[in-house]
Design a protein around this motif. Sequence first.
Motif, PDB file in Angstrom:
ATOM      1  N   MET A 109      15.800  12.675  -3.708  1.00 21.62           N
ATOM      2  CA  MET A 109      15.723  13.655  -4.789  1.00 21.62           C
ATOM      3  C   MET A 109      14.350  13.599  -5.445  1.00 21.62           C
ATOM      4  O   MET A 109      13.830  12.517  -5.731  1.00 21.62           O
ATOM      5  CB  MET A 109      16.812  13.383  -5.836  1.00 21.62           C
ATOM      6  N   ILE A 110      13.768  14.758  -5.676  1.00 21.25           N
ATOM      7  CA  ILE A 110      12.458  14.834  -6.324  1.00 21.25           C
ATOM      8  C   ILE A 110      12.582  14.385  -7.775  1.00 21.25           C
ATOM      9  O   ILE A 110      13.539  14.736  -8.469  1.00 21.25           O
ATOM     10  CB  ILE A 110      11.907  16.272  -6.251  1.00 21.25           C
ATOM     11  N   LYS A 111      11.591  13.622  -8.238  1.00 19.60           N
ATOM     12  CA  LYS A 111      11.582  13.114  -9.610  1.00 19.60           C
ATOM     13  C   LYS A 111      10.308  13.597 -10.296  1.00 19.60           C
ATOM     14  O   LYS A 111       9.202  13.344  -9.814  1.00 19.60           O
ATOM     15  CB  LYS A 111      11.660  11.591  -9.616  1.00 19.60           C
ATOM     16  N   ILE A 112      10.488  14.276 -11.431  1.00 15.78           N
ATOM     17  CA  ILE A 112       9.364  14.884 -12.129  1.00 15.78           C
ATOM     18  C   ILE A 112       9.408  14.513 -13.605  1.00 15.78           C
ATOM     19  O   ILE A 112      10.456  14.635 -14.255  1.00 15.78           O
ATOM     20  CB  ILE A 112       9.369  16.413 -11.979  1.00 15.78           C
ATOM     21  N   VAL A 113       8.281  14.076 -14.130  1.00 13.46           N
ATOM     22  CA  VAL A 113       8.122  13.906 -15.569  1.00 13.46           C
ATOM     23  C   VAL A 113       7.632  15.220 -16.163  1.00 13.46           C
ATOM     24  O   VAL A 113       6.686  15.829 -15.647  1.00 13.46           O
ATOM     25  CB  VAL A 113       7.125  12.780 -15.905  1.00 13.46           C
ATOM     26  N   VAL A 114       8.284  15.672 -17.230  1.00 11.62           N
ATOM     27  CA  VAL A 114       7.838  16.844 -17.975  1.00 11.62           C
ATOM     28  C   VAL A 114       7.535  16.401 -19.396  1.00 11.62           C
ATOM     29  O   VAL A 114       8.444  15.987 -20.126  1.00 11.62           O
ATOM     30  CB  VAL A 114       8.897  17.962 -17.988  1.00 11.62           C
ATOM     31  N   THR A 115       6.267  16.447 -19.786  1.00 11.98           N
ATOM     32  CA  THR A 115       5.917  16.121 -21.169  1.00 11.98           C
ATOM     33  C   THR A 115       6.039  17.369 -22.030  1.00 11.98           C
ATOM     34  O   THR A 115       5.906  18.492 -21.547  1.00 11.98           O
ATOM     35  CB  THR A 115       4.493  15.557 -21.278  1.00 11.98           C
ATOM     36  N   GLY A 116       6.305  17.158 -23.314  1.00 14.17           N
ATOM     37  CA  GLY A 116       6.525  18.298 -24.198  1.00 14.17           C
ATOM     38  C   GLY A 116       7.826  19.008 -23.893  1.00 14.17           C
ATOM     39  O   GLY A 116       7.940  20.223 -24.035  1.00 14.17           O
ATOM     40  N   VAL A 117       8.847  18.241 -23.514  1.00  9.82           N
ATOM     41  CA  VAL A 117      10.113  18.849 -23.086  1.00  9.82           C
ATOM     42  C   VAL A 117      10.826  19.546 -24.240  1.00  9.82           C
ATOM     43  O   VAL A 117      11.627  20.464 -24.024  1.00  9.82           O
ATOM     44  CB  VAL A 117      11.023  17.788 -22.438  1.00  9.82           C
ATOM     45  N   GLY A 118      10.537  19.136 -25.474  1.00  4.20           N
ATOM     46  CA  GLY A 118      11.115  19.821 -26.626  1.00  4.20           C
ATOM     47  C   GLY A 118      10.389  21.099 -26.979  1.00  4.20           C
ATOM     48  O   GLY A 118      10.844  21.854 -27.844  1.00  4.20           O
ATOM     49  N   GLY A 119       9.269  21.350 -26.311  1.00  8.61           N
ATOM     50  CA  GLY A 119       8.496  22.553 -26.553  1.00  8.61           C
ATOM     51  C   GLY A 119       9.030  23.748 -25.785  1.00  8.61           C
ATOM     52  O   GLY A 119       9.936  23.631 -24.947  1.00  8.61           O
ATOM     53  N   PHE A 120       8.468  24.890 -26.060  1.00  8.90           N
ATOM     54  CA  PHE A 120       8.921  26.159 -25.498  1.00  8.90           C
ATOM     55  C   PHE A 120       8.865  26.169 -23.972  1.00  8.90           C
ATOM     56  O   PHE A 120       9.882  26.335 -23.288  1.00  8.90           O
ATOM     57  CB  PHE A 120       8.042  27.263 -26.099  1.00  8.90           C
ATOM     58  N   ILE A 121       7.685  25.938 -23.411  1.00  7.51           N
ATOM     59  CA  ILE A 121       7.546  26.002 -21.959  1.00  7.51           C
ATOM     60  C   ILE A 121       8.203  24.787 -21.304  1.00  7.51           C
ATOM     61  O   ILE A 121       8.863  24.900 -20.270  1.00  7.51           O
ATOM     62  CB  ILE A 121       6.066  26.122 -21.554  1.00  7.51           C
ATOM     63  N   GLY A 122       8.035  23.616 -21.908  1.00  9.69           N
ATOM     64  CA  GLY A 122       8.611  22.400 -21.353  1.00  9.69           C
ATOM     65  C   GLY A 122      10.117  22.482 -21.201  1.00  9.69           C
ATOM     66  O   GLY A 122      10.686  22.030 -20.199  1.00  9.69           O
ATOM     67  N   TYR A 123      10.775  23.077 -22.191  1.00  5.83           N
ATOM     68  CA  TYR A 123      12.227  23.251 -22.115  1.00  5.83           C
ATOM     69  C   TYR A 123      12.609  24.146 -20.943  1.00  5.83           C
ATOM     70  O   TYR A 123      13.498  23.805 -20.142  1.00  5.83           O
ATOM     71  CB  TYR A 123      12.756  23.831 -23.428  1.00  5.83           C
ATOM     72  N   HIS A 124      11.959  25.291 -20.835  1.00 11.56           N
ATOM     73  CA  HIS A 124      12.332  26.248 -19.783  1.00 11.56           C
ATOM     74  C   HIS A 124      12.045  25.699 -18.382  1.00 11.56           C
ATOM     75  O   HIS A 124      12.841  25.911 -17.456  1.00 11.56           O
ATOM     76  CB  HIS A 124      11.601  27.569 -20.003  1.00 11.56           C
ATOM     77  N   VAL A 125      10.921  25.004 -18.222  1.00  9.69           N
ATOM     78  CA  VAL A 125      10.607  24.402 -16.922  1.00  9.69           C
ATOM     79  C   VAL A 125      11.658  23.350 -16.565  1.00  9.69           C
ATOM     80  O   VAL A 125      12.163  23.312 -15.434  1.00  9.69           O
ATOM     81  CB  VAL A 125       9.201  23.782 -16.935  1.00  9.69           C
ATOM     82  N   SER A 126      11.995  22.502 -17.519  1.00  8.24           N
ATOM     83  CA  SER A 126      12.987  21.447 -17.265  1.00  8.24           C
ATOM     84  C   SER A 126      14.351  22.024 -16.939  1.00  8.24           C
ATOM     85  O   SER A 126      15.053  21.525 -16.045  1.00  8.24           O
ATOM     86  CB  SER A 126      13.075  20.516 -18.474  1.00  8.24           C
ATOM     87  N   LYS A 127      14.738  23.068 -17.644  1.00 11.73           N
ATOM     88  CA  LYS A 127      16.023  23.715 -17.376  1.00 11.73           C
ATOM     89  C   LYS A 127      16.074  24.232 -15.941  1.00 11.73           C
ATOM     90  O   LYS A 127      17.068  24.034 -15.226  1.00 11.73           O
ATOM     91  CB  LYS A 127      16.243  24.860 -18.363  1.00 11.73           C
ATOM     92  N   TYR A 128      15.008  24.878 -15.518  1.00 13.07           N
ATOM     93  CA  TYR A 128      14.965  25.390 -14.142  1.00 13.07           C
ATOM     94  C   TYR A 128      15.065  24.239 -13.142  1.00 13.07           C
ATOM     95  O   TYR A 128      15.809  24.315 -12.161  1.00 13.07           O
ATOM     96  CB  TYR A 128      13.673  26.170 -13.915  1.00 13.07           C
ATOM     97  N   LEU A 129      14.326  23.164 -13.377  1.00 12.76           N
ATOM     98  CA  LEU A 129      14.282  22.063 -12.415  1.00 12.76           C
ATOM     99  C   LEU A 129      15.638  21.382 -12.264  1.00 12.76           C
ATOM    100  O   LEU A 129      16.110  21.166 -11.147  1.00 12.76           O
ATOM    101  CB  LEU A 129      13.215  21.050 -12.831  1.00 12.76           C
ATOM    102  N   VAL A 130      16.267  21.025 -13.383  1.00 14.23           N
ATOM    103  CA  VAL A 130      17.553  20.316 -13.265  1.00 14.23           C
ATOM    104  C   VAL A 130      18.626  21.223 -12.692  1.00 14.23           C
ATOM    105  O   VAL A 130      19.555  20.747 -12.020  1.00 14.23           O
ATOM    106  CB  VAL A 130      18.001  19.705 -14.614  1.00 14.23           C
ATOM    107  N   ASN A 131      18.511  22.518 -12.929  1.00 16.49           N
ATOM    108  CA  ASN A 131      19.467  23.459 -12.336  1.00 16.49           C
ATOM    109  C   ASN A 131      19.229  23.663 -10.849  1.00 16.49           C
ATOM    110  O   ASN A 131      20.054  24.300 -10.168  1.00 16.49           O
ATOM    111  CB  ASN A 131      19.410  24.807 -13.056  1.00 16.49           C
ATOM    112  N   ASN A 132      18.114  23.133 -10.351  1.00 17.29           N
ATOM    113  CA  ASN A 132      17.792  23.241  -8.925  1.00 17.29           C
ATOM    114  C   ASN A 132      17.645  21.864  -8.279  1.00 17.29           C
ATOM    115  O   ASN A 132      16.812  21.647  -7.404  1.00 17.29           O
ATOM    116  CB  ASN A 132      16.526  24.079  -8.735  1.00 17.29           C
ATOM    117  N   ASN A 133      18.483  20.931  -8.771  1.00 15.87           N
ATOM    118  CA  ASN A 133      18.639  19.614  -8.136  1.00 15.87           C
ATOM    119  C   ASN A 133      17.388  18.756  -8.163  1.00 15.87           C
ATOM    120  O   ASN A 133      17.104  18.011  -7.225  1.00 15.87           O
ATOM    121  CB  ASN A 133      19.128  19.778  -6.692  1.00 15.87           C
ATOM    122  N   VAL A 134      16.626  18.840  -9.251  1.00 13.02           N
ATOM    123  CA  VAL A 134      15.462  17.985  -9.450  1.00 13.02           C
ATOM    124  C   VAL A 134      15.753  17.045 -10.615  1.00 13.02           C
ATOM    125  O   VAL A 134      16.263  17.472 -11.656  1.00 13.02           O
ATOM    126  CB  VAL A 134      14.194  18.814  -9.739  1.00 13.02           C
TER     127      VAL A 134
END
Length: 336
Positions: free
Chosen positions: A1-26
Motif C-alpha cells: 500500500m502506498i504511504k503518503i505524508v500530507v502536511t497542512g492536512v487541516g488546511g483547505f487543499i490538504g484536506y481535499h487531497v487527503s480525502k481523495y487519497l484515503v478514498n482510493n486506498n492510499v
Amino acid sequence: MIKIVVTGVGGFIGYHVSKYLVNNNVSVLGIDNYDSYYDVNLKKSRVGQLANNELFQFIKCDLTDFNSLEHAFDKFTPEYVIHLAAQAGVRYSIENPNAYIDSNLVGFMNVLEACRKYSVKHLIYASSSSVYGGNKVAPFSTGHHTDHPVSFYAATKKANELFAHSYSQLYGIPTTGLRFFTVYGPWGRPDLAYYKFTKKIFDGETIDVYNHGQMERDFTYIDDIVEGIVRLIDKPPVANPDWDETKDSISSSFAPYKVYNIGSSNPVKLEDFINILEKKIGIEAKKKFMDMQPGDVLRTYADVSDLEKDINFKPQTSLEEGLGKFVDWYREYYNV
C-alpha cells in the motif's frame, strides 16, 4: 500500500487531497499544527471528516520542530510527501513577516531534510501564482522569470522553489512545485475573497471591492487542483544532464526538479465574479468600491501547457459550477 505524508492536512487543499487519497486506498499521515491564522474549528472539522477512515492517521506537529517531524517520518516511513502546510495570505505577510519565515522557510527546510533522511521518492509542494509578482506578460508561464515578488508571501514561495532545486541537485530528491492559481470551493479558506464575500452577503454587510472590480483572477476549483496533484504523484521529475539554459525551460533542470502552474487559464474580472456569486446566493451584494491594496497584483492568468503535455490534464470546472457547489456547502455548513 502506498504511504503518503500530507502536511497542512487541516488546511483547505490538504484536506481535499487527503480525502481523495484515503478514498482510493492510499495510507495517509496527515500533519498540522492547527495554526490560528483563521478559524481552528474549521480546520478540526476538516480533519474530523477524515478521522473515520482507517487509512488515515493524524499527528499534531509544528514543522519548525524537526525532532517531532523526524519522529513522525520514522514511524510512518512515507514513500511520498505532499507538502501543503504554509502560512498563507498576501496582506497578512505585510503585517507579520516573521510568521512566514518560521512556517514557509524553516518549516519547508525541515520537510526537505526529512525527505532526504528517509529517501522519499517524490516531494510535491505548494508554490503559488504570487511568485509572478510584477510580471506584465500574460498568460503567466513557467518559462517566465519570477524575480520581482510584490509581497513577502510571494518571496517565501519563490525561496521554496530555490531550496527545492538545491536539494534536488545535491541529494537527488525529485521535487515538483505547483503554482496554484486562486483555489476555491467547499471547505475553503475564510480569509479569501469569495468566502468573505459570501459571508457578508448572507449577513447583509457591505463587501469591499478593490480596484473597483477591475482585477482579474484565474479561479481554480478545488477538485481540479486535487486531480492535478494526484496525477503527478507517480511522475517524479528526472534529471536531465543535457539541460541547457539557452534552449530548455527554466521550469526544469539538470536536477530532478520541475515546476508547474495549475490554473483554469480563464481569468475573470472581480466584478463578473461577484455577479455570479450574487446569482448563486440569490442576494444582491452591497458594495464599497476601493483602490488596489499593497501587495495585490492586477491579474493572474495561468499557462498550463506543460501540465497538459506531461499529464494530459487541464482544469475544466467552470466558475458557475464551482461557486454553486461552494454556496451549497456554505449553506449547509453554517445552516443559512
